[in-house]
Design a protein around this motif. Structure first.
Motif, PDB file in Angstrom:
ATOM      1  N   ILE A 179       0.850  -1.193   0.000  1.00  0.00           N
ATOM      2  CA  ILE A 179       0.000   0.000   0.000  1.00  0.00           C
ATOM      3  C   ILE A 179       0.883   1.240   0.000  1.00  0.00           C
ATOM      4  N   SER A 181       2.106   5.231   0.916  1.00  0.00           N
ATOM      5  CA  SER A 181       2.242   5.991   2.151  1.00  0.00           C
ATOM      6  C   SER A 181       0.977   6.816   2.427  1.00  0.00           C
ATOM      7  N   THR A 182       0.314   7.260   1.378  1.00  0.00           N
ATOM      8  CA  THR A 182      -0.950   8.006   1.543  1.00  0.00           C
ATOM      9  C   THR A 182      -2.016   7.106   2.174  1.00  0.00           C
ATOM     10  N   GLU A 183      -2.090   5.865   1.722  1.00  0.00           N
ATOM     11  CA  GLU A 183      -3.046   4.917   2.279  1.00  0.00           C
ATOM     12  C   GLU A 183      -2.731   4.608   3.744  1.00  0.00           C
ATOM     13  N   VAL A 184      -1.440   4.520   4.068  1.00  0.00           N
ATOM     14  CA  VAL A 184      -1.028   4.259   5.443  1.00  0.00           C
ATOM     15  C   VAL A 184      -1.502   5.380   6.358  1.00  0.00           C
ATOM     16  N   LYS A 186      -3.940   7.454   5.834  1.00  0.00           N
ATOM     17  CA  LYS A 186      -5.388   7.412   5.925  1.00  0.00           C
ATOM     18  C   LYS A 186      -5.855   6.347   6.925  1.00  0.00           C
ATOM     19  N   ILE A 187      -5.224   5.204   6.911  1.00  0.00           N
ATOM     20  CA  ILE A 187      -5.549   4.111   7.832  1.00  0.00           C
ATOM     21  C   ILE A 187      -5.293   4.542   9.279  1.00  0.00           C
ATOM     22  N   ILE A 188      -4.173   5.212   9.497  1.00  0.00           N
ATOM     23  CA  ILE A 188      -3.804   5.664  10.855  1.00  0.00           C
ATOM     24  C   ILE A 188      -4.796   6.703  11.364  1.00  0.00           C
ATOM     25  N   ASP A 190      -7.930   7.247  10.354  1.00  0.00           N
ATOM     26  CA  ASP A 190      -9.292   6.697  10.500  1.00  0.00           C
ATOM     27  C   ASP A 190      -9.345   5.750  11.620  1.00  0.00           C
TER      28      ASP A 190
END
Length: 190
Positions: A179, A181-184, A186-188, A190
C-alpha cells in the motif's frame, strides 16, 4: 537380549562410521579458516606507550551461534590491516574492511550493504557506526561498529546484522510495499 541387541547396534554403527572417509561426516569449516586467516594478519601498531608489555596478547574474537564473527578485537597496540585504505575517509576504509571480511560476518547476499550513521573521533581513533541495508532499505536494529587507529587499522569490530535474507533474495518475500504511504496515513487517521 535387549542389552545384546543394543551392543551389536552400537558396534555396527561404530564400524560403519570408522570405515567411512572423514569428509562424509566432517564438513570443512571455510568460515573458521577465513577467521584464522584474518587473525593471522594482525600487525603491531604505532605506540606512544612507554609501558613494557609481557608478550603479545591474543586477539579477541567471539562468534554467534552459527559460527560467524560478532566481535573482533586486536590486542593492545595491535590492529588488523585493511587492504583498501582510503586516506582521509575512515568511513570508506571501515566499509572496505567489512566488505573484505563479508564471509566471516555471514554476509552472503549482494543486496546487503551498510550506510554510515555516525563517526566519532577521539584519542587518535575513529569510531564508525553503520546501519545495515537490504536493497537500499534500512534493516531495523542491524549495525556494525568499527574502531580504527591512527593508521586506519581496525582495532575492533562489532557486528549485529541480519544474515538470513534468502526469502528476500529469492523473492518469496517482497520488499515492495503493498500500500502507498498516503493509504497508510489514511488508515492511521481513520
Amino acid at each position: 537380549m535387549k542389552k545384546t541387541f543394543l551392543f551389536l547396534l552400537a558396534l555396527f554403527i561404530s564400524i560403519v562410521m570408522i570405515s567411512q572417509p572423514s569428509h562424509v561426516f566432517a564438513k570443512p569449516n571455510s568460515v573458521q579458516n577465513k577467521i584464522n586467516q584474518v587473525l593471522n594478519t594482525i600487525l603491531k601498531g604505532p605506540s606512544k606507550s612507554t609501558k613494557q608489555t609481557n608478550g603479545t596478547k591474543a586477539p579477541r574474537v567471539s562468534l554467534d551461534k552459527e559460527g560467524y564473527v560478532q566481535h573482533l578485537g586486536a590486542p593492545p597496540e595491535h590492529y588488523f590491516p585493511v587492504t583498501s585504505v582510503v586516506l582521509g575517509k575512515p568511513e570508506d576504509t571501515a566499509k572496505n574492511f567489512i566488505k573484505e571480511n563479508a564471509d566471516i560476518l555471514g554476509i552472503k547476499s549482494i543486496a546487503i550493504d551498510f550506510n554510515m550513521l555516525k563517526i566519532k573521533h577521539k584519542n587518535l581513533r575513529k569510531y564508525i557506526r553503520f546501519i545495515q541495508t537490504y536493497a537500499g532499505i534500512h534493516v531495523f536494529g542491524a549495525h556494525v561498529i568499527v574502531q580504527l587507529n591512527e593508521v586506519d587499522g581496525v582495532e575492533y569490530l562489532s557486528s549485529d546484522i541480519a544474515k538470513h535474507v534468502e526469502a528476500l533474495d529469492n523473492n518469496s518475500l517482497s520488499i515492495v510495499p503493498a500500500i502507498s504511504s498516503t493509504e497508510v496515513i489514511k488508515i492511521i487517521i481513520d
